[in-house]
Design a protein around this motif. Structure first.
Motif, short mmCIF file in Angstrom:
data_model
loop_
_atom_site.label_atom_id
_atom_site.label_comp_id
_atom_site.label_asym_id
_atom_site.label_seq_id
_atom_site.Cartn_x
_atom_site.Cartn_y
_atom_site.Cartn_z
N SER A 44 3.49 34.59 3.85
CA SER A 44 2.94 35.79 4.47
C SER A 44 3.92 36.34 5.51
N ASN A 46 8.01 37.62 5.42
CA ASN A 46 9.13 37.84 4.47
C ASN A 46 10.29 36.89 4.75
N ARG A 47 10.41 36.48 6.04
CA ARG A 47 11.55 35.63 6.39
C ARG A 47 11.41 34.23 5.83
N PHE A 55 4.21 37.05 -2.22
CA PHE A 55 4.25 37.53 -0.83
C PHE A 55 2.93 38.19 -0.52
N LEU A 58 -0.06 41.14 5.03
CA LEU A 58 -1.30 41.22 5.82
C LEU A 58 -1.24 42.34 6.85
N PRO A 59 -2.34 43.03 7.07
CA PRO A 59 -2.40 43.98 8.20
C PRO A 59 -2.46 43.18 9.50
N HIS A 64 2.26 45.89 9.71
CA HIS A 64 1.61 45.55 8.44
C HIS A 64 2.64 44.80 7.62
N GLY A 65 2.23 43.72 7.00
CA GLY A 65 3.17 42.92 6.22
C GLY A 65 3.89 43.75 5.17
N ARG A 169 5.83 25.94 15.58
CA ARG A 169 5.79 27.29 16.15
C ARG A 169 4.36 27.60 16.62
N THR A 172 -1.64 25.48 14.96
CA THR A 172 -2.14 25.39 13.59
C THR A 172 -1.41 26.45 12.75
N GLU A 174 -0.09 29.05 9.78
CA GLU A 174 -0.75 29.97 8.86
C GLU A 174 -0.95 29.27 7.52
N SER A 198 -6.79 24.93 16.04
CA SER A 198 -7.05 25.79 17.20
C SER A 198 -8.16 26.78 16.87
N HIS A 200 -8.03 29.86 17.50
CA HIS A 200 -7.38 31.05 16.90
C HIS A 200 -7.30 30.86 15.38
N MET A 204 -8.88 33.15 12.56
CA MET A 204 -7.95 33.93 11.72
C MET A 204 -7.79 33.34 10.34
N ARG A 206 -6.82 30.55 9.09
CA ARG A 206 -5.63 29.80 8.70
C ARG A 206 -5.97 28.50 7.96
C1 LIG Z 1 -3.32 36.21 18.00
C2 LIG Z 1 -2.56 35.60 16.88
O1 LIG Z 1 -2.68 34.42 16.62
N1 LIG Z 1 -1.72 36.42 16.21
C3 LIG Z 1 -0.99 35.91 15.03
C4 LIG Z 1 -1.07 36.95 13.93
O2 LIG Z 1 -0.52 38.14 14.44
P1 LIG Z 1 -0.95 39.54 13.74
O3 LIG Z 1 -2.09 39.35 12.84
O4 LIG Z 1 -1.03 40.53 14.84
O5 LIG Z 1 0.33 39.80 12.82
P2 LIG Z 1 1.60 40.73 13.14
O6 LIG Z 1 2.46 39.99 14.10
O7 LIG Z 1 1.14 42.09 13.46
O8 LIG Z 1 2.30 40.70 11.69
C5 LIG Z 1 1.58 41.24 10.58
C6 LIG Z 1 2.06 40.54 9.32
O9 LIG Z 1 3.44 40.86 9.13
C7 LIG Z 1 4.16 39.66 8.90
N2 LIG Z 1 5.50 39.80 9.40
C8 LIG Z 1 5.72 40.08 10.70
C9 LIG Z 1 7.01 40.21 11.17
C10 LIG Z 1 8.11 40.05 10.28
O10 LIG Z 1 9.29 40.16 10.63
N3 LIG Z 1 7.84 39.76 8.97
C11 LIG Z 1 6.55 39.63 8.51
O11 LIG Z 1 6.36 39.37 7.33
C12 LIG Z 1 3.36 38.60 9.63
O12 LIG Z 1 3.62 37.31 9.07
C13 LIG Z 1 1.95 39.04 9.43
O13 LIG Z 1 1.44 38.51 8.22
O14 LIG Z 1 -0.30 36.53 12.81
C14 LIG Z 1 1.10 36.33 13.14
C15 LIG Z 1 1.80 35.93 11.86
O15 LIG Z 1 1.36 34.70 11.44
C16 LIG Z 1 1.26 35.25 14.20
O16 LIG Z 1 2.63 35.15 14.54
C17 LIG Z 1 0.46 35.67 15.44
O17 LIG Z 1 0.48 34.57 16.35
C18 LIG Z 1 0.97 34.93 17.65
C19 LIG Z 1 2.51 34.89 17.66
C20 LIG Z 1 0.44 33.97 18.67
O18 LIG Z 1 0.96 33.92 19.78
N4 LIG Z 1 -0.59 33.21 18.34
C21 LIG Z 1 -1.13 32.29 19.34
C22 LIG Z 1 -2.09 33.00 20.26
C23 LIG Z 1 -1.87 31.18 18.61
O19 LIG Z 1 -2.18 31.32 17.43
N5 LIG Z 1 -2.12 30.09 19.36
C24 LIG Z 1 -2.84 28.95 18.76
C25 LIG Z 1 -3.01 27.84 19.80
C26 LIG Z 1 -3.86 28.26 20.94
C27 LIG Z 1 -4.05 27.04 21.84
O20 LIG Z 1 -4.90 26.21 21.52
O21 LIG Z 1 -3.27 26.93 22.82
C28 LIG Z 1 -2.04 28.32 17.62
O22 LIG Z 1 -2.71 27.83 16.69
O23 LIG Z 1 -0.80 28.26 17.78
#
Ligand SMILES: CC(=O)N[C@H]1[C@@H](OP(=O)(O)OP(=O)(O)OC[C@H]2O[C@@H](n3ccc(=O)[nH]c3=O)[C@H](O)[C@@H]2O)O[C@H](CO)[C@@H](O)[C@@H]1O[C@H](C)C(=O)N[C@@H](C)C(=O)N[C@H](CCC(=O)O)C(=O)O
Ligand SMILES: Nc1ncnc2c1ncn2[C@@H]1O[C@H](COP(=O)(O)OP(=O)(O)OP(=O)(O)O)[C@@H](O)[C@H]1O
Length: 533
Positions: A44, A46-47, A55, A58-59, A64-65, A169, A172, A174, A198, A200, A204, A206
């Motif tokens: 989910s 691209n990297r 692939f 996801l929004p 948006h993915g 990273r 928990t 994705e 988590s 989260h 979400m 996961r």
């Molecule tokens: C609130 C939250 O968890 N957000 C996660 C969520 O972000 P999002 O849905 O807004 O996605 P986005 O960043 O807008 O990206 C949209 C889509 O484009 C994709 N994308 C994005 C960029 C790119 O270059 N290429 C790409 O394909 C992404 O994989 C995603 O599918 O999906 C992203 C893609 O997987 C995660 O990186 C992002 O985690 C952020 C970085 C985060 O900080 N999450 C933390 C809060 C978290 O999940 N913490 C818990 C632990 C909490 C605790 O107990 O302390 C954890 O389980 O780590």
């Protein structure tokens, strides 16, 4: 820190037909699917795409993915699964496009299906709770290995699949990463998986696609409310884990009202555990398992665990503090709840020196004290309750002053900052307010909000005749070194908040910063000062 492209994937796998995928998940397609088209894994991001992947675009809140679908295809993605908005943008990429109303909802089950439902081939343990997930999973992993399992571990600190290790990273991962990891574990002969779940991740989706044999609950306190909004919503996210869709059995620590509520609302069979730390309860008469006779044992505690049917065992944990007795007891009862015979668990505990896993950055003793140096401990406590408990755990074995170096995370939970300042003053004699991970917030503003709580508590303590020294020092490395230099030989210095972390995110820049390294630098500076005195 690892990048999204770092992931543990199975070396082999059985490619799955796209036509079967579309049928299994009732996915709309934007054109006829080639009958011979197959995918071998899911990504989910691209990297992380490798040749032959599906692939899933996801929004999200930031993007948006589908913005990355073209690059995903150039990396070898064979098809795209996305929503209607994404489908319009992926249409001209020359690969089949499958459409789901909410692709995040199907992502977990699709990834599990593509990899052949790997969780079903493992004994699976999931731990959730505000604090204690990492510690409990390490103790669980330690006990499962002592029982002869080839154990896999997934959590905040690291991901271990047999002998393969990857820094984490997310706490928990994705679903595509998780399911690929589980498939790799099965391939490597892993027989038992322990992971942190988590809130989260649950919210979400996961971990959709995994039904844990045993789910564990440590506790709930104020944290992550910037994501969940309020405590009942935060609780509801964690309670999801104790439903048949996500677990077969549960073990719940009922030391507080949230634990009792979790046990009461679970819709899977649950066993309860109560420790002497239970606040305001009847001392455990109603819990299935009761912890008693807690005593200091080396750097941690020995304790007795007794079931209401009379079965009883005595063991120990190497980590200090009553809360680590709760984590250790939870780990033992989760293994028993998985059906491992009582005498086998008792024997493994004896052979494995109890629950003696070293948990990176959790009450990690960097300097034991003695030879003119203070004891220096690095811990991950980064919310009010954890800070209170970490200080309380160290106070009984601190002859001199108890000092704490800590900060609050930027861009997260501003509501807890004054409370953390007050908790530090309540539990310590010397309080060093510094930075934690500022992220994109002004570090000085975050420190000021923590100091506001600390100063108010300091004045109140002074009125009550207790002197607490409060200092503000930044950057964090200086604060750690100065606290260690300033300490007397019989003091304890607790460096709290970042634990195992080696990178500090400041205004989008990842700075190298390891609290253990800074603490050791402080101890070296003391030795140099003594040598030149
Ligand atoms: C609130 C939250 O968890 N957000 C996660 C969520 O972000 P999002 O849905 O807004 O996605 P986005 O960043 O807008 O990206 C949209 C889509 O484009 C994709 N994308 C994005 C960029 C790119 O270059 N290429 C790409 O394909 C992404 O994989 C995603 O599918 O999906 C992203 C893609 O997987 C995660 O990186 C992002 O985690 C952020 C970085 C985060 O900080 N999450 C933390 C809060 C978290 O999940 N913490 C818990 C632990 C909490 C605790 O107990 O302390 C954890 O389980 O780590
Ligand atoms: N059972 C517990 N109750 C309260 N506090 C705890 C408990 N276990 C650990 N702590 C404190 O919380 C800190 C975090 O512990 P740990 O990393 O095991 O929890 P976690 O849930 O994995 O945290 P995170 O979700 O932030 O990774 C520890 O450093 C300790 O100070």
């Amino acid at each position: 820190m690892t990048s999204p492209s770092d992931r543990i994937r199975p070396a082999r796998g059985v490619p799955r037909r796209l036509t079967d995928l579309a049928e299994a998940f009732d996915l709309r397609t934007t054109g006829a699917l080639p009958t011979d088209a197959t995918v071998g894994a899911v990504a989910s991001d691209n990297r992380a795409v490798a040749s032959g992947d599906l692939f899933v675009a996801l929004p999200g809140t930031r993007a948006h993915g589908a913005d990355f679908a073209a690059d995903a295809v150039s990396r070898g993605a064979r098809a795209v699964l996305t929503d209607d908005a994404g489908a319009a943008r992926a249409a001209r990429l020359g690969v089949p496009v499958l459409v789901a109303p909410d692709p995040r909802l199907v992502l977990g089950p699709v990834a599990a299906w593509v990899h052949g439902e790997p969780a079903g081939a493992l004994r699976t343990f999931g731990v959730t709770g505000t604090n204690g997930k990492t510690t409990t999973t390490y103790q669980l992993d330690h006990l499962l290995r002592a029982l002869g399992h080839t154990a896999g571990l997934v959590g905040t600190v690291e991901t271990r699949a047999g002998d393969r290790v990857l820094a984490s990273r997310l706490t928990t991962p994705e679903a595509p990463d998780l399911q690929a990891l589980l498939a790799a574990m099965v391939e490597d002969g892993v027989s038992a998986l322990t992971m942190e779940v988590s809130s989260h991740a649950i919210a979400m989706h996961r971990v959709d696609g995994v039904v844990y044999d045993v789910a564990g609950f440590t506790n709930l306190s104020q944290d992550h409310l910037d994501f969940h909004g309020d405590l009942p919503t935060y609780f509801a996210a964690k309670a999801e884990l104790f439903t048949p869709a996500r677990s077969r059995r549960g073990v719940v620590v009922v030391d507080d009202a949230w634990g009792e509520r979790m046990a009461a609302t679970a819709s899977v069979p649950v066993e309860t555990v109560r420790t002497p730390g239970a606040a305001g309860t009847d001392g455990g008469a109603t819990a299935d398992w009761t912890v008693s006779d807690v005593a200091t044992h080396g750097t941690g505690s020995a304790f007795t665990l007794t079931h209401r049917d009379g079965r009883s065992l005595r063991t120990s944990t190497s980590l200090p503090g009553g809360f680590n007795v709760a984590n250790a007891a939870l780990a033992v009862v989760m293994v028993l709840a998985a059906g491992v015979p009582f005498d086998e668990v008792t024997a493994a505990l004896a052979a494995g020196d109890g629950l003696s896993a070293r948990v990176p950055g959790r009450m990690e003793v960097v300097g034991p004290g003695g030879d003119g140096d203070p004891r220096v401990v690095v811990d991950f406590a980064h919310n009010t309750e954890a800070l209170e408990l970490a200080l309380a755990a160290l106070r009984p074995t601190t002859q001199g002053r108890l000092a704490v170096v800590f900060g609050a995370t930027g861009d997260r939970d501003p509501g807890k900052r004054p409370a953390m300042g007050a908790a530090a003053v309540a539990g310590a004699d010397v309080v060093w307010v510094t930075d934690d991970d500022p992220h994109d917030e002004d570090p000085g503003k975050v420190r000021a909000e923590v100091l506001a709580g600390a100063e108010a508590a300091r004045a109140a303590a002074q009125d009550a005749g207790r002197t607490v020294v409060v200092r503000e020092v930044a950057p964090r490395g200086d604060a750690v070194r100065r606290a260690v230099l300033d300490a007397a030989a019989d003091d304890t210095v607790l460096v709290a908040g970042r634990g195992h972390e080696t990178v500090q995110e400041v205004a989008g820049v990842d700075l190298e910063l390891d609290d253990r390294h800074e603490a050791r630098a402080g101890l070296r500076a003391r030795a140099e000062r003594t040598a030149t005195a």
